[in-house]
Design a protein around this motif. Structure first.
Motif, PDB file in Angstrom:
ATOM      1  N   VAL A   4       0.854  -1.181   0.000  1.00 31.94           N
ATOM      2  CA  VAL A   4       0.000   0.000   0.000  1.00 31.94           C
ATOM      3  C   VAL A   4       0.889   1.229   0.000  1.00 31.94           C
ATOM      4  O   VAL A   4       1.691   1.427   0.904  1.00 31.94           O
ATOM      5  CB  VAL A   4      -0.936   0.004   1.221  1.00 31.94           C
ATOM      6  N   ALA A   5       0.733   2.068  -1.035  1.00 28.11           N
ATOM      7  CA  ALA A   5       1.645   3.184  -1.214  1.00 28.11           C
ATOM      8  C   ALA A   5       1.088   4.500  -0.719  1.00 28.11           C
ATOM      9  O   ALA A   5       1.800   5.479  -0.650  1.00 28.11           O
ATOM     10  CB  ALA A   5       2.025   3.320  -2.689  1.00 28.11           C
ATOM     11  N   GLY A   6      -0.184   4.547  -0.397  1.00 28.37           N
ATOM     12  CA  GLY A   6      -0.717   5.809   0.098  1.00 28.37           C
ATOM     13  C   GLY A   6      -2.206   5.881  -0.063  1.00 28.37           C
ATOM     14  O   GLY A   6      -2.817   5.014  -0.672  1.00 28.37           O
ATOM     15  N   VAL A  13     -15.028   8.008   3.283  1.00 25.11           N
ATOM     16  CA  VAL A  13     -14.505   7.191   2.188  1.00 25.11           C
ATOM     17  C   VAL A  13     -13.002   7.379   2.069  1.00 25.11           C
ATOM     18  O   VAL A  13     -12.499   8.503   2.072  1.00 25.11           O
ATOM     19  CB  VAL A  13     -15.197   7.541   0.864  1.00 25.11           C
ATOM     20  N   ARG A  14     -12.304   6.256   1.961  1.00 23.29           N
ATOM     21  CA  ARG A  14     -10.856   6.269   1.773  1.00 23.29           C
ATOM     22  C   ARG A  14     -10.515   5.857   0.348  1.00 23.29           C
ATOM     23  O   ARG A  14     -11.172   4.999  -0.237  1.00 23.29           O
ATOM     24  CB  ARG A  14     -10.163   5.302   2.739  1.00 23.29           C
ATOM     25  N   VAL A  15      -9.462   6.475  -0.197  1.00 19.09           N
ATOM     26  CA  VAL A  15      -8.885   6.062  -1.474  1.00 19.09           C
ATOM     27  C   VAL A  15      -7.495   5.544  -1.176  1.00 19.09           C
ATOM     28  O   VAL A  15      -6.613   6.300  -0.766  1.00 19.09           O
ATOM     29  CB  VAL A  15      -8.822   7.237  -2.476  1.00 19.09           C
ATOM     30  N   GLU A  16      -7.305   4.248  -1.357  1.00 25.87           N
ATOM     31  CA  GLU A  16      -6.024   3.628  -1.048  1.00 25.87           C
ATOM     32  C   GLU A  16      -5.368   3.105  -2.317  1.00 25.87           C
ATOM     33  O   GLU A  16      -6.021   2.467  -3.138  1.00 25.87           O
ATOM     34  CB  GLU A  16      -6.228   2.469  -0.070  1.00 25.87           C
ATOM     35  N   ARG A  17      -4.088   3.374  -2.453  1.00 27.44           N
ATOM     36  CA  ARG A  17      -3.323   2.889  -3.595  1.00 27.44           C
ATOM     37  C   ARG A  17      -2.481   1.693  -3.173  1.00 27.44           C
ATOM     38  O   ARG A  17      -1.706   1.763  -2.221  1.00 27.44           O
ATOM     39  CB  ARG A  17      -2.409   3.983  -4.150  1.00 27.44           C
ATOM     40  N   VAL A  18      -2.624   0.607  -3.889  1.00 26.32           N
ATOM     41  CA  VAL A  18      -1.809  -0.583  -3.702  1.00 26.32           C
ATOM     42  C   VAL A  18      -0.934  -0.730  -4.942  1.00 26.32           C
ATOM     43  O   VAL A  18      -1.450  -0.760  -6.066  1.00 26.32           O
ATOM     44  CB  VAL A  18      -2.673  -1.841  -3.512  1.00 26.32           C
ATOM     45  N   VAL A  19       0.368  -0.806  -4.770  1.00 25.12           N
ATOM     46  CA  VAL A  19       1.288  -0.941  -5.891  1.00 25.12           C
ATOM     47  C   VAL A  19       1.715  -2.399  -6.006  1.00 25.12           C
ATOM     48  O   VAL A  19       2.220  -2.986  -5.044  1.00 25.12           O
ATOM     49  CB  VAL A  19       2.520  -0.038  -5.723  1.00 25.12           C
ATOM     50  N   ASP A  42     -15.478   2.768   2.387  1.00 26.06           N
ATOM     51  CA  ASP A  42     -15.501   3.146   3.796  1.00 26.06           C
ATOM     52  C   ASP A  42     -15.089   1.949   4.639  1.00 26.06           C
ATOM     53  O   ASP A  42     -14.380   1.057   4.159  1.00 26.06           O
ATOM     54  CB  ASP A  42     -16.873   3.693   4.194  1.00 26.06           C
ATOM     55  N   ASP A  43     -15.515   1.898   5.890  1.00 30.66           N
ATOM     56  CA  ASP A  43     -15.078   0.825   6.776  1.00 30.66           C
ATOM     57  C   ASP A  43     -15.786  -0.496   6.524  1.00 30.66           C
ATOM     58  O   ASP A  43     -15.370  -1.533   7.032  1.00 30.66           O
ATOM     59  CB  ASP A  43     -15.300   1.222   8.242  1.00 30.66           C
ATOM     60  N   THR A  44     -16.858  -0.478   5.743  1.00 35.29           N
ATOM     61  CA  THR A  44     -17.630  -1.706   5.554  1.00 35.29           C
ATOM     62  C   THR A  44     -17.645  -2.215   4.119  1.00 35.29           C
ATOM     63  O   THR A  44     -17.703  -3.431   3.897  1.00 35.29           O
ATOM     64  CB  THR A  44     -19.083  -1.518   6.026  1.00 35.29           C
ATOM     65  N   THR A  45     -17.640  -1.322   3.145  1.00 33.65           N
ATOM     66  CA  THR A  45     -17.692  -1.746   1.747  1.00 33.65           C
ATOM     67  C   THR A  45     -16.651  -0.999   0.924  1.00 33.65           C
ATOM     68  O   THR A  45     -16.202   0.091   1.298  1.00 33.65           O
ATOM     69  CB  THR A  45     -19.079  -1.486   1.126  1.00 33.65           C
ATOM     70  N   CYS A  46     -16.294  -1.590  -0.213  1.00 42.07           N
ATOM     71  CA  CYS A  46     -15.326  -0.947  -1.101  1.00 42.07           C
ATOM     72  C   CYS A  46     -15.465  -1.512  -2.508  1.00 42.07           C
ATOM     73  O   CYS A  46     -16.092  -2.555  -2.724  1.00 42.07           O
ATOM     74  CB  CYS A  46     -13.894  -1.116  -0.596  1.00 42.07           C
ATOM     75  N   VAL A  47     -14.881  -0.806  -3.457  1.00 39.74           N
ATOM     76  CA  VAL A  47     -14.684  -1.316  -4.802  1.00 39.74           C
ATOM     77  C   VAL A  47     -13.190  -1.354  -5.072  1.00 39.74           C
ATOM     78  O   VAL A  47     -12.412  -0.592  -4.478  1.00 39.74           O
ATOM     79  CB  VAL A  47     -15.400  -0.467  -5.869  1.00 39.74           C
ATOM     80  N   ILE A  48     -12.792  -2.246  -5.965  1.00 36.34           N
ATOM     81  CA  ILE A  48     -11.408  -2.353  -6.407  1.00 36.34           C
ATOM     82  C   ILE A  48     -11.346  -1.877  -7.847  1.00 36.34           C
ATOM     83  O   ILE A  48     -12.134  -2.314  -8.683  1.00 36.34           O
ATOM     84  CB  ILE A  48     -10.904  -3.810  -6.320  1.00 36.34           C
ATOM     85  N   GLY A 126     -21.415   6.167   0.109  1.00 37.90           N
ATOM     86  CA  GLY A 126     -22.088   7.440  -0.065  1.00 37.90           C
ATOM     87  C   GLY A 126     -21.551   8.301  -1.179  1.00 37.90           C
ATOM     88  O   GLY A 126     -22.012   9.440  -1.363  1.00 37.90           O
ATOM     89  N   VAL A 127     -20.574   7.804  -1.950  1.00 38.25           N
ATOM     90  CA  VAL A 127     -20.093   8.540  -3.119  1.00 38.25           C
ATOM     91  C   VAL A 127     -20.386   7.716  -4.370  1.00 38.25           C
ATOM     92  O   VAL A 127     -20.616   6.510  -4.305  1.00 38.25           O
ATOM     93  CB  VAL A 127     -18.591   8.876  -3.032  1.00 38.25           C
ATOM     94  N   THR A 128     -20.380   8.396  -5.504  1.00 32.76           N
ATOM     95  CA  THR A 128     -20.691   7.763  -6.780  1.00 32.76           C
ATOM     96  C   THR A 128     -19.482   7.785  -7.689  1.00 32.76           C
ATOM     97  O   THR A 128     -18.800   8.807  -7.819  1.00 32.76           O
ATOM     98  CB  THR A 128     -21.850   8.504  -7.475  1.00 32.76           C
ATOM     99  N   LEU A 129     -19.208   6.644  -8.310  1.00 30.12           N
ATOM    100  CA  LEU A 129     -18.214   6.546  -9.370  1.00 30.12           C
ATOM    101  C   LEU A 129     -18.958   6.416 -10.689  1.00 30.12           C
ATOM    102  O   LEU A 129     -19.767   5.501 -10.864  1.00 30.12           O
ATOM    103  CB  LEU A 129     -17.306   5.337  -9.168  1.00 30.12           C
ATOM    104  N   ARG A 130     -18.697   7.331 -11.615  1.00 30.37           N
ATOM    105  CA  ARG A 130     -19.364   7.321 -12.914  1.00 30.37           C
ATOM    106  C   ARG A 130     -18.385   6.866 -13.989  1.00 30.37           C
ATOM    107  O   ARG A 130     -17.257   7.352 -14.076  1.00 30.37           O
ATOM    108  CB  ARG A 130     -19.897   8.719 -13.258  1.00 30.37           C
ATOM    109  N   THR A 131     -18.810   5.928 -14.810  1.00 29.74           N
ATOM    110  CA  THR A 131     -17.973   5.358 -15.850  1.00 29.74           C
ATOM    111  C   THR A 131     -17.891   6.289 -17.051  1.00 29.74           C
ATOM    112  O   THR A 131     -18.906   6.770 -17.560  1.00 29.74           O
ATOM    113  CB  THR A 131     -18.533   4.001 -16.310  1.00 29.74           C
ATOM    114  N   LEU A 132     -16.662   6.531 -17.516  1.00 30.92           N
ATOM    115  CA  LEU A 132     -16.411   7.303 -18.733  1.00 30.92           C
ATOM    116  C   LEU A 132     -15.698   6.374 -19.718  1.00 30.92           C
ATOM    117  O   LEU A 132     -14.579   5.923 -19.445  1.00 30.92           O
ATOM    118  CB  LEU A 132     -15.524   8.520 -18.449  1.00 30.92           C
ATOM    119  N   HIS A 133     -16.333   6.054 -20.834  1.00 31.00           N
ATOM    120  CA  HIS A 133     -15.673   5.245 -21.856  1.00 31.00           C
ATOM    121  C   HIS A 133     -14.679   6.131 -22.594  1.00 31.00           C
ATOM    122  O   HIS A 133     -15.065   7.116 -23.231  1.00 31.00           O
ATOM    123  CB  HIS A 133     -16.706   4.664 -22.821  1.00 31.00           C
TER     124      HIS A 133
END
Length: 218
Positions: A4-6, A13-19, A42-48, A126-133
């Protein structure tokens, strides 16, 4: 090498970088690469976001959280080789734009779980990620923008210093320039760009160099 780099946070909501490190192979060549994998939640759910090389450090960053989606920016092998193990370990579906099946099928016999389309949204913490092709680096390349986080996850479409490479199969320079111009540079200038390799940048930092990228032609 991996770890984990940062990370950064917006509210809960956390944004974590794994290298992670491994190889990228295409057109008969193989290169050693370090990849950024992003875990957003957040502390309970996440996306990769992306599934590069080695599932173990990604799962370590996830911890005991529920993974609701594995979002793949594109299907070059260095971005998807851990997808199978991550799917098995988390039960989360892997999402890929259908135009990148030509690359996915070089690695996996089975299809991705779900298809991505421009405008698809994913809710996490509680935040939204919107897909951009954003085709160009690969035909099905996608970015994921969160207005609440003030961030966009660009895979290999946009880096600090310019667009992703387009000198290999299934890529096209005018297409990536159109994608960046129309989809990414339209975002607010303060938007943080979390890339698929290397350091973060911002939309504002890159916007002024568009003409120079076009002039150099790559």
């Amino acid at each position: 090498m991996s770890g984990v780099a940062g990370g950064a946070a917006a509210g809960a909501v956390r944004v974590e970088r794994v290298v992670t490190s491994g190889t990228f192979s295409l057109d008969g060549g193989t290169w050693e690469v370090d990849n950024n994998v992003w875990v957003v939640g957040d502390d309970t759910t996440c996306v990769i976001i992306d599934a590069a090389h080695d599932a173990a450090p990604i799962l370590e960053a996830v911890g005991d959280r529920t993974v609701t989606a594995i979002l793949l920016t594109h299907a070059h092998d260095d971005h998807i080789t851990a997808a199978g193990e991550l799917r098995a370990a988390t039960g989360a579906p892997a999402y890929l734009h259908p135009e990148d099946r030509v690359l996915w099928d070089r690695v996996y016999d089975e299809a991705p779980d779900r298809e991505l389309a421009d405008g698809d949204t994913f809710e996490v913490g509680g935040v939204t990620l919107r897909t951009l092709h954003t085709p160009g680096h690969a035909p099905g390349a996608c970015c994921f923008h969160s207005a609440e986080l003030g961030a966009v996850f660009t895979g290999d479409t946009l880096f600090h210093g310019g667009p992703g490479a387009t000198g290999r199969s299934f890529s096209d320079f005018p297409t990536i320039i159109a994608s960046i111009s129309d989809k990414l540079l339209a975002l607010p200038p303060e938007t943080v760009v979390h890339t698929g390799h290397g350091d973060d940048t911002s939309i504002g930092a890159e916007r002024g160099d568009l003409d120079a990228w076009i002039a150099r032609g790559h």
